[in-house]
Design an enzyme around this catalytic site. Structure first.
Site, PDB file in Angstrom:
ATOM      1  CG  HIS A 222      -2.304  -0.438   0.824  1.00  0.00           C
ATOM      2  ND1 HIS A 222      -3.004   0.141  -0.208  1.00  0.00           N
ATOM      3  CD2 HIS A 222      -3.083  -1.414   1.301  1.00  0.00           C
ATOM      4  CE1 HIS A 222      -4.153  -0.462  -0.335  1.00  0.00           C
ATOM      5  NE2 HIS A 222      -4.226  -1.425   0.570  1.00  0.00           N
ATOM      6  CB  CYS A 542     -14.056  -8.095 -19.201  1.00  0.00           C
ATOM      7  SG  CYS A 542     -14.796  -9.705 -19.077  1.00  0.00           S
TER       8      CYS A 542
HETATM    9  C1  PEP Z   1     -11.514 -13.882 -17.331  1.00  0.00           C
HETATM   10  O1  PEP Z   1     -11.512 -15.082 -17.091  1.00  0.00           O
HETATM   11  O2  PEP Z   1     -10.895 -13.364 -18.287  1.00  0.00           O
HETATM   12  C2  PEP Z   1     -12.280 -12.949 -16.469  1.00  0.00           C
HETATM   13  C3  PEP Z   1     -12.441 -11.689 -16.790  1.00  0.00           C
HETATM   14  O3  PEP Z   1     -12.784 -13.447 -15.325  1.00  0.00           O
HETATM   15  P1  PEP Z   1     -11.881 -13.720 -14.011  1.00  0.00           P
HETATM   16  O4  PEP Z   1     -10.517 -13.146 -14.253  1.00  0.00           O
HETATM   17  O5  PEP Z   1     -12.617 -13.097 -12.895  1.00  0.00           O
HETATM   18  O6  PEP Z   1     -11.872 -15.223 -13.943  1.00  0.00           O
END
Ligand code: PEP
Ligand code: MG
Length: 608
Positions: A222, A542
């Site tokens: 941190h 994502c």
């Molecule tokens: C992924 O698997 O790319 C994702 C976005 O989900 P997580 O990283 O939470 O498994």
């Protein structure tokens, strides 16, 4: 001033540095270069309790503890006022941390543990010390078996730091010992100390302190986060820097390279001055970007949203310039929880996030539990004492677990649908492999929505879109069929890479094999994006690769128009978006998808 000898026992990482007693290597923590006189702080600001058993009654010790808690809360309020005068980006890093401290001082597991030890006859100091140590050890034990560089490992280490820090604050207040004052440091100095606690880091005035160097600490703690947020060039883990160093010695701190030069020559000084100017220009440019639109040089609009793992990150999301939350991971609600979060608890959290986002959408993903993370509540629900799954990543993970325990899904859907009354929401299902899972989840989703309506509970005007994560090869290769039952698709490239390459994403040994640029992964992504276009379903990305600016031209060229990433990556990705023409991206994607070697693909992206 000092004359350093060649035999001061300093650790060096290269032969060149080993022959240069004026150069120390550490971890680059806060970027930028600074030149200035050293100001040495040698005190260790962490008193430890000396007496364990109390001469007072437990009630008296409990009262001392309560007083220390109140004094600590008062100090946090003062700190918060102080940080309001700091630059915006410092506030968004430090604010959430102060909030975490504040919560720990409220009714928390820490409080309960301390009270238990006080009841057993310990002094309040000893009770705090023992409780925070035990909680920290639990956190650090979770690191076993985790790859050290992962986000999860970094989060656990930070959490352990937070617990230690709040413990130190309480003990200092119980012993009535003051913090080392940083206000006396002469302007323009470079602070050099053995350690630096986050609360002390928060007290640093960036207009007075040119740089920070510490012997302990690493890049993800941190204190490091704060120094970065304050924009202070910093190097941590500079071993033995204090040996023979005196206040006043001129230093050049290079926070990009992680080096500290002591007593530079005139040539080294000139070079350092040029670096200081170049870095100041670059910072100005990135700051400006936050307010600019995310549009390509050829005119196409690209949506850049933020991934979020904790509500405390909200200010970071707001300051990043992200156009909404593309992935709110809800695992935090269950992590280390002794009981399952009920509907109202979940609603309060979702509603606060959705309200804070205003007209920008929030995509809430229902629980993606993998079986490998600790949750007393879920373990109890799954039957305590049962053998853990041999392959948790291939077992009852994500939607599979939720369909096995539909009450979990119903509760979460209900809380999310109620939060949808506060603003635009999308709902996301993790770890899908077959259409029947999506159909079953949708049935539950619509049933919960009907039930809320029947009861007259306020929800959004329309049913929020229900989307699916494409993060298994099975889902990617049948994305078109799955899209018949889903309103949108979100490519989870972290898991898609893991399941495609058969290489555990959290294992250091196979990290090189878990490569999102493996042609098989890229082809599956292309297949998914095409399926989305054909079925007219929006597709976003994502996984971590969405936040890597080197990947941006390729992903846009493959047809993706929406990305969700860690908030701090948004300005850098936006910079790339604004500099690219769509046709160039398309040509790059065409060449990349025809290639069969990940190494060659990487070189193509480096050169793009
Ligand atoms: C992924 O698997 O790319 C994702 C976005 O989900 P997580 O990283 O939470 O498994
Ligand atoms: Mg995933």
């Amino acid at each position: 001033m000092i004359e350093r000898t060649r035999t001061n026992g300093r650790q060096h990482s290269t032969t060149e540095e080993a022959t240069d007693p004026h150069l120390t290597k550490g971890q680059p923590v806060g970027p930028g270069v600074a030149i200035g006189p050293a100001y040495i702080v040698r005190d260790d600001p962490s008193p430890e309790p000396e007496i364990r058993r109390s001469e007072h009654t437990p009630a008296q010790e409990a009262e001392r503890f309560t007083e220390a808690v109140n004094r600590s809360i008062g100090q946090l309020v003062t700190l918060r006022r102080r940080i309001e005068r700091l630059p915006e980006e410092s506030q968004v890093e430090i604010g959430p941390l102060l909030e975490v401290y504040r919560r720990m001082l409220g009714p928390s597991r820490l409080q309960r543990e301390v009270m238990r030890h006080i009841e057993d006859g310990l002094t309040a100091e000893a009770a705090v010390h023992i409780s925070t140590d035990a909680l920290r050890e639990q956190m650090l034990a979770m690191l076993d078996g985790q790859e050290s560089g992962t986000d999860e490992a970094a989060a656990l280490r930070r959490r352990a730091d937070e617990i230690r820090e709040i413990g130190r604050r309480l003990i200092r207040n119980l012993l009535r010992r003051a913090y080392v004052s940083l206000s006396k440091v002469p302007a323009g100095s470079i602070l050099v100390s053995r350690t630096l606690q986050p609360a002390d880091a928060a007290l640093i005035d960036p207009s007075r302190i040119a740089a920070v160097v510490t012997e302990d600490g690493g890049t993800t703690g941190h204190s490091a986060i704060m120094l970065r947020a304050l924009g202070i060039p910093s190097v941590m883990g500079a071993e033995d820097i204090l040996d023979g160093l005196e206040t006043g010695a001129t230093l050049v701190v290079d926070g990009n390279e992680g080096t500290v030069r002591i007593m530079p020559t005139p040539t080294e000084l000139r070079r350092a001055r040029r670096q200081v100017t170049a870095y100041a220009r670059k910072r100005q440019e990135l700051g400006r970007l936050r307010r600019l639109t995310s549009r390509m040089a050829s005119g196409e609009k690209i949506s850049l949203q933020a991934n979020m793992e904790l509500p405390a990150e909200l200010p970071l999301v707001a300051q990043s310039g992200a156009a909404g939350i593309g992935l709110l991971r809800t695992e935090f609600l269950f992590l280390n929880a002794e009981t399952l979060p009920d509907e109202d608890t979940q609603f309060d959290i979702y509603a606060s996030v959705v309200s804070a986002m205003g007209a920008d959408p929030t995509t809430i993903r229902v629980l993606d539990w993998g079986g490998e993370k600790p949750s007393e509540a879920l373990a109890r629900m799954n039957g305590n004492g049962e053998e853990p799954e041999e392959n948790p990543a291939l077992g009852l993970r994500g939607l599979r677990l939720l369909l096995e325990h539909p009450h979990l899904l119903e509760t979460q859907f209900s809380a999310i649908l109620r939060a949808a009354a506060k603003g635009p929401v999308r709902v996301l299902l993790p770890m899908v492999t077959v259409a029947s899972e999506v159909i079953a989840a949708r049935e539950i989703y619509e049933r919960v929505a009907r039930r809320l309506k029947r009861k007259g509970v306020e929800t959004g005007d329309t049913l929020p879109p229900l989307g699916i994560m494409i993060e298994t090869p099975a889902a990617a290769l049948t994305a078109g069929a799955l899209a018949q039952h889903a309103d949108f698709l979100a490519l989870g490239t972290n898991d898609l890479t893991m399941y495609t390459t058969a290489a555990d994403r959290s294992s250091a040994e196979v990290a090189a094999l878990c490569d999102p640029l493996h042609p098989a992964v890229l082809r599956m992504m292309a297949e998914t994006i095409t399926a989305g276009l054909v079925e007219r379903r929006p597709v976003s990305i994502c996984g971590e690769m969405a936040g890597d600016p080197k990947m941006t031209p390729l992903l846009i060229g493959m047809g993706c128009r929406a990305f969700s990433m860690t908030p701090s990556a948004v300005p850098r990705v936006k910079q790339v978006v604004r500099g690219m023409r769509h046709e160039d991206c398309r040509q790059l994607a065409r060449r990349v998808l025809a290639e069969t070697d990940a190494g060659v693909i990487r070189e193509m992206l480096e050169g793009a």
